[in-house]
Design an enzyme around this catalytic site. Structure first.
Site, PDB file in Angstrom:
ATOM      1  CG  ASP A 275     -13.921 -94.560  11.847  1.00 50.22           C
ATOM      2  OD1 ASP A 275     -14.071 -95.461  10.746  1.00 50.22           O
ATOM      3  OD2 ASP A 275     -12.583 -95.098  12.073  1.00 50.22           O
TER       4      ASP A 275
ATOM      5  CG  ASP B 226     -11.954-101.168  13.646  1.00 53.82           C
ATOM      6  OD1 ASP B 226     -12.094-102.174  13.969  1.00 53.82           O
ATOM      7  OD2 ASP B 226     -12.370-101.083  12.407  1.00 53.82           O
TER       8      ASP B 226
ATOM      9  CG  ASP C 167      -9.968 -93.809  15.343  1.00 47.91           C
ATOM     10  OD1 ASP C 167     -10.820 -94.015  14.280  1.00 47.91           O
ATOM     11  OD2 ASP C 167      -9.484 -94.165  15.147  1.00 47.91           O
TER      12      ASP C 167
END
Length: 464
Positions: free
Chosen positions: A178, A180, A380
């Site tokens: 991922d 961000d 996240d």
């Protein structure tokens, strides 16, 4: 006869979904859509999306022939579904996956459901642990105890690295990341979520040894602008906009339509929701205007989805902003609403997510359904859970959630922040280098890791 059978089977899929959506206990409709079983249809869902009957091939020619010049696709047009021929240049003669469009928008919900989503958004972005000097010792000890209990179920990928690499030994590692909160820190201004030079160098070295992809909810060009590594595969808009080098990396080449990027480089492209772009443009423009009266609200155009940021909006205004989003969405039944870390997102109502993107990339790289592959996914956000779920269904894989607080997750392991992500990636590079050295020497030795307190020194040694 072939066309009639295909129409009947697709209708059966729609009827199955309608039945599921009407069930009074079916509250998580997104989960039902993604995980619904189509065993009664008779088609094999390759990568979750490709309709490939054991009796009927989806080709213009009889089932015992190939279709090198034209790939048949089920259109994902917002207005209707048709069977069309794609004449674009492709690096492979394999069929491009077919995406099933939803009949209606199951995300226009009552106000109570929307409030529940807002509460979930708050829970998914809790504050970091406060300093012992700012909180009572009892409060701090309670939080620490909860996190310690959670870590027993989702241990640190750093402390478990040796065990993971024993499982990965002699297998092809594939890395999915991922952006961000994983490669860059979470910041208030999404346009300033820069990746550090050290992280960029780390990811570049990872891609030297392993096929590597970044799968983000952001627009793909924006992620590329941040990372600036041409050797990676980029999947923007939660995997609805996938691009990678036409020549591939590490001896692997992805399937897709071959085009040239803005720099004139040959790349492969896969966009299962391209017909929705005009609708997304329209909705983004309307929401940008209607949300101007709410201080801190930000509407981001991520090409195949619209992201509404709540991070800088006072919580007492969240409801008003959410209502504006819902009032716009009700006029667009072919779009759907999802939520993540302090964001609501409007996407095309097709069965596609980060998990499907992982499936697609593994399949197009020729690495699907293989016991000799070891995918690693690090993310996240709530949207990464679909990818964790896919990896959990594989024989060998490693799913890692990035968080410093306890969260409900399907991930097997955890890392606390982007700094630990970089340490883990450096460990991965160091492990691969030693594996290659051992192969050259004919040695069976294994990388001996140093204690946790020397992780940063050890990881830094990966760079000369």
């Amino acid at each position: 006869m072939v066309e009639i059978e295909m129409v009947l089977k697709v209708r059966e899929v729609g009827e199955s979904l309608d039945t599921l959506f009407k069930h009074e206990d079916c509250q998580d409709r997104e989960a039902v859509l993604i995980r619904a079983s189509f065993s009664n249809v008779g088609e094999s869902l390759v990568g979750g999306l490709t309709l490939r009957s054991k009796r009927v091939a989806v080709c213009a020619e009889p089932s015992n022939t190939s279709c090198p010049s034209a790939t048949l696709m089920l259109s994902t047009s917002p207005s209707k579904a048709t069977v069309a021929s794609s004449h674009a240049s492709s690096v492979s003669s394999q069929p491009i996956p077919i995406v099933l469009q939803e009949k209606h928008n199951p995300y226009v919900t009552d106000k109570g459901h929307l409030v529940t989503w807002l509460d979930a958004m708050k829970a998914q972005s809790p504050p970091q642990f406060h300093s012992l000097h700012g909180d009572t010792p009892e409060s701090y000890d309670m939080e620490a105890a909860e996190y310690a209990a959670w870590l027993k179920k989702h241990p640190s990928a750093l402390s478990m690295f040796e065990e993971l690499m024993v499982e990965a030994k002699a297998k092809q590692v594939v890395v999915f990341l991922d952006y961000d909160g994983t490669l860059s820190p979470i910041v208030e201004d999404p346009d300033r979520a820069y990746v550090s030079d050290d992280m960029r160098a780390t990811v570049k070295e990872v891609a030297t040894f392993f096929p590597t992809a970044i799968i983000s909810g952001r627009a793909r060009p924006k992620v590329y602008e941040f990372v600036q590594l041409a050797e990676l595969y980029y999947a923007g808009s939660h995997g609805m906009d996938i691009m990678g080098p036409a020549d591939g990396t590490n001896g692997f080449r992805a399937q897709g339509t071959q085009v040239k990027d803005k720099m004139g480089h040959d790349v492969v492209l896969f966009q299962p929701a391209s017909d929705y772009l005009p609708l997304i443009d329209e909705v983004c423009q309307i929401l940008s205007e209607s949300s101007k009266g709410i201080r801190g609200a930000r509407v981001e155009h991520n090409r195949f989805c619209v992201t509404i940021h709540f991070r800088c909006v006072k919580e007492e205004s969240w409801g008003a902003l959410a209502e504006k989003v819902e009032s716009v969405l009700k006029d667009y039944p072919t779009l759907r609403l999802t939520h993540g870390r302090k964001v609501l997102e409007i996407r095309p109502a097709i069965a596609w997510d980060k998990g499907k993107a992982v499936d697609f990339l593994l399949s197009s790289l020729g690495l699907a359904d293989s016991s000799e592959v070891f995918p690693v996914y690090i993310g996240d956000d709530r949207t990464d859970e679909d990818a964790f779920n896919v990896l959990n269904g594989l024989k060998h894989a490693c799913s890692i959630l990035v968080t410093s607080v306890p969260k409900e997750t399907k991930a097997s392991f955890s890392l606390q922040d982007p700094c630990e992500v970089m340490e883990f990636l450096l460990y991965l590079v160091r492990w691969k280098k030693q594996e290659l050295e051992d192969q050259n020497r004919g040695s069976g030795s294994f990388l001996q890791l140093k204690p946790k307190e020397t992780l940063k020194t050890f990881a830094a040694a990966s760079f000369p």
